[in-house]
Design a protein around this motif. Structure first.
Motif, PDB file in Angstrom:
ATOM      1  N   GLU A  16       0.836  -1.200   0.000  1.00  0.00           N
ATOM      2  CA  GLU A  16       0.000   0.000   0.000  1.00  0.00           C
ATOM      3  C   GLU A  16       0.875   1.256   0.000  1.00  0.00           C
ATOM      4  OE1 GLU A  16      -3.044   0.166   3.012  1.00  0.00           O
ATOM      5  OE2 GLU A  16      -3.268  -2.020   2.996  1.00  0.00           O
ATOM      6  N   TYR A  17       1.919   1.213   0.823  1.00  0.00           N
ATOM      7  CA  TYR A  17       2.825   2.361   0.896  1.00  0.00           C
ATOM      8  C   TYR A  17       3.538   2.572  -0.436  1.00  0.00           C
ATOM      9  CZ  TYR A  17       6.738   5.295   2.365  1.00  0.00           C
ATOM     10  OH  TYR A  17       7.658   6.315   2.475  1.00  0.00           O
ATOM     11  N   ALA A  18       3.965   1.484  -1.075  1.00  0.00           N
ATOM     12  CA  ALA A  18       4.649   1.598  -2.369  1.00  0.00           C
ATOM     13  C   ALA A  18       3.733   2.215  -3.419  1.00  0.00           C
ATOM     14  CB  ALA A  18       5.127   0.221  -2.827  1.00  0.00           C
ATOM     15  N   ARG A  19       2.447   1.805  -3.412  1.00  0.00           N
ATOM     16  CA  ARG A  19       1.513   2.385  -4.384  1.00  0.00           C
ATOM     17  C   ARG A  19       1.294   3.874  -4.093  1.00  0.00           C
ATOM     18  NH1 ARG A  19       2.323  -2.369  -5.100  1.00  0.00           N
ATOM     19  NH2 ARG A  19       4.208  -1.327  -5.790  1.00  0.00           N
ATOM     20  N   ALA A  20       1.304   4.236  -2.789  1.00  0.00           N
ATOM     21  CA  ALA A  20       1.162   5.651  -2.432  1.00  0.00           C
ATOM     22  C   ALA A  20       2.367   6.448  -2.934  1.00  0.00           C
ATOM     23  CB  ALA A  20       1.015   5.795  -0.914  1.00  0.00           C
ATOM     24  N   LEU A  21       3.559   5.856  -2.821  1.00  0.00           N
ATOM     25  CA  LEU A  21       4.755   6.528  -3.326  1.00  0.00           C
ATOM     26  C   LEU A  21       4.681   6.708  -4.839  1.00  0.00           C
ATOM     27  CD1 LEU A  21       7.648   4.779  -1.335  1.00  0.00           C
ATOM     28  CD2 LEU A  21       6.863   7.137  -1.084  1.00  0.00           C
ATOM     29  N   GLU A  22       4.228   5.678  -5.522  1.00  0.00           N
ATOM     30  CA  GLU A  22       4.146   5.746  -6.985  1.00  0.00           C
ATOM     31  C   GLU A  22       3.167   6.816  -7.450  1.00  0.00           C
ATOM     32  OE1 GLU A  22       5.177   1.007  -7.718  1.00  0.00           O
ATOM     33  OE2 GLU A  22       3.108   1.729  -7.845  1.00  0.00           O
ATOM     34  N   ALA A  23       2.203   7.154  -6.587  1.00  0.00           N
ATOM     35  CA  ALA A  23       1.219   8.186  -6.941  1.00  0.00           C
ATOM     36  C   ALA A  23       1.666   9.577  -6.493  1.00  0.00           C
ATOM     37  CB  ALA A  23      -0.133   7.861  -6.310  1.00  0.00           C
ATOM     38  N   THR A  24       2.793   9.646  -5.770  1.00  0.00           N
ATOM     39  CA  THR A  24       3.294  10.924  -5.276  1.00  0.00           C
ATOM     40  C   THR A  24       3.965  11.703  -6.401  1.00  0.00           C
ATOM     41  OG1 THR A  24       3.670   9.999  -3.067  1.00  0.00           O
ATOM     42  CG2 THR A  24       4.843  12.031  -3.628  1.00  0.00           C
ATOM     43  N   VAL A  25       3.655  12.980  -6.502  1.00  0.00           N
ATOM     44  CA  VAL A  25       4.239  13.833  -7.545  1.00  0.00           C
ATOM     45  C   VAL A  25       5.527  14.475  -7.021  1.00  0.00           C
ATOM     46  CG1 VAL A  25       3.903  15.892  -8.969  1.00  0.00           C
ATOM     47  CG2 VAL A  25       2.001  14.307  -8.594  1.00  0.00           C
ATOM     48  N   ALA A  48       9.837   8.409  -9.928  1.00  0.00           N
ATOM     49  CA  ALA A  48      10.348   7.382 -10.836  1.00  0.00           C
ATOM     50  C   ALA A  48      10.428   6.040 -10.104  1.00  0.00           C
ATOM     51  CB  ALA A  48      11.721   7.775 -11.346  1.00  0.00           C
ATOM     52  N   PRO A  49      10.274   4.924 -10.839  1.00  0.00           N
ATOM     53  CA  PRO A  49      10.404   3.605 -10.206  1.00  0.00           C
ATOM     54  C   PRO A  49      11.710   3.438  -9.449  1.00  0.00           C
ATOM     55  CG  PRO A  49       9.490   3.381 -12.411  1.00  0.00           C
ATOM     56  CD  PRO A  49       9.898   4.820 -12.259  1.00  0.00           C
TER      57      PRO A  49
END
Length: 329
Positions: free
Chosen positions: A68-77, A86-87
């Protein structure tokens, strides 16, 4: 070290503060540069703040929570680029978090590392987001630096000719300069706290000497009486990495390099690896020079590795021709 949560989830400042002592112990336990240490601290603090905001107890986090945290990071601008992280950035943040949990496991504060089973971003070992430079562009930047100032010429020479990291250049001390077995040398502490030693090529040494002589004249002392950091500002303080970052871009503009606004000190490190390999330097020698534990990391820096001129088939054919064996038939 006993770690006992003392506050209810939801209060970010308090929840983060609970783990400050532990995070300090974790970072002190690792051989890291000051820059890396602060980056890791920010990464863990960010995770703890997310846990507090979502009501998750870090010591009870599961791999699903890390996902969940990783998906939140991926959505962070990213405010600098205006684009999602970036990945590679997300993967780096999770790597730091994994190290944090590994330390917790060793202290028996948690039974296992939840990051281990998480779905981390796939990062290609064959690609780097850093914008590279051609040998001609590096030459142009060196000329621009030489015309700019002796200090800037010496900084760019160390980045380009030795492929040093910007932090390694900024942390150099005059006591690190020396001579060994007929070579001018520089010693420094590399990534992971590893002591490193590199040879200074003649041109690099000339650029460094010119700067030190200039600095000594301004100070009214002999070169051998200079002490402290190699590179200092006009006020006498050490040059920092942000100043070098700005220097690289300014000199790139001055040199007329088209990709100037996207370059960084790391671009010169990539150029070092690419040029060394194209000049026939063995991969293992480039790997050692750059301080990489894994040769696959070095290959990522070699931007010319897919050049068909380097296809092994040519070497095989040339060897066969030298043996006098017909190439066809």
């Amino acid at each position: 070290m006993e770690i006992v949560p003392r506050s209810a989830p939801g209060t970010v400042a308090v929840a983060v503060q609970e783990y400050v002592d532990f995070t300090d112990a974790w970072l002190t336990n690792r051989r890291l540069s000051a820059h890396t240490r602060e980056a890791y601290r920010r990464d863990v603090t960010s995770f703890l703040a997310w846990c507090a905001a979502t009501g998750i107890e870090p010591l009870q986090a599961k791999f699903t929570h890390i996902n969940e945290y990783a998906r939140a990071l991926e959505a962070t601008v990213d405010p600098r680029s205006g684009r999602p992280l970036a990945p590679t950035t997300v993967a780096r943040k999770l790597s730091g978090l994994s190290s944090w949990y590994d330390f917790l496991v060793k202290l028996e504060a948690v039974p296992s590392n939840p990051v281990g089973g998480a779905d981390r971003p796939s990062v290609s070992r064959d690609h780097s987001a850093t914008i590279g430079m051609s040998p001609a562009e590096v030459d142009a930047m060196l000329r621009a630096a030489e015309a700019d100032s002796p200090r800037h010429h010496a900084i760019i020479a160390l980045l380009a000719d030795l492929g040093l990291r910007v932090g390694e250049v900024c942390r150099l001390d005059l006591a690190d300069l020396g001579h060994e077995r007929g070579h001018r040398t520089v010693r420094f502490v590399g990534k992971g706290g590893k002591p490193r030693r590199r040879a200074l090529a003649p041109g690099t040494g000339v650029a460094l000497d010119a700067y030190l002589e200039h600095r000594a004249r301004l100070a009214g002392v002999a070169v051998e009486d200079l002490t402290g950091p190699v590179f200092v500002t006009t006020a006498g303080g050490p040059v920092d990495r942000n100043a070098v970052f700005r220097l690289v871009r300014r000199l790139a503009v001055k040199a007329g390099i088209p990709s100037a606004e996207h370059l960084s000190p790391h671009s010169l490190r990539h150029a070092f690896a690419t040029t060394a390999r194209s000049e026939g330097v063995p991969l293992e020698d480039v790997q050692d020079a750059m301080g990489h534990a894994d040769p696959r990391t070095t290959r990522r820096y070699d931007r010319d590795r897919h050049n068909l001129d380097r296809d092994p088939s040519y070497a095989i054919w040339a060897a066969r021709a030298r043996r006098g064996t017909p190439a066809e038939g």
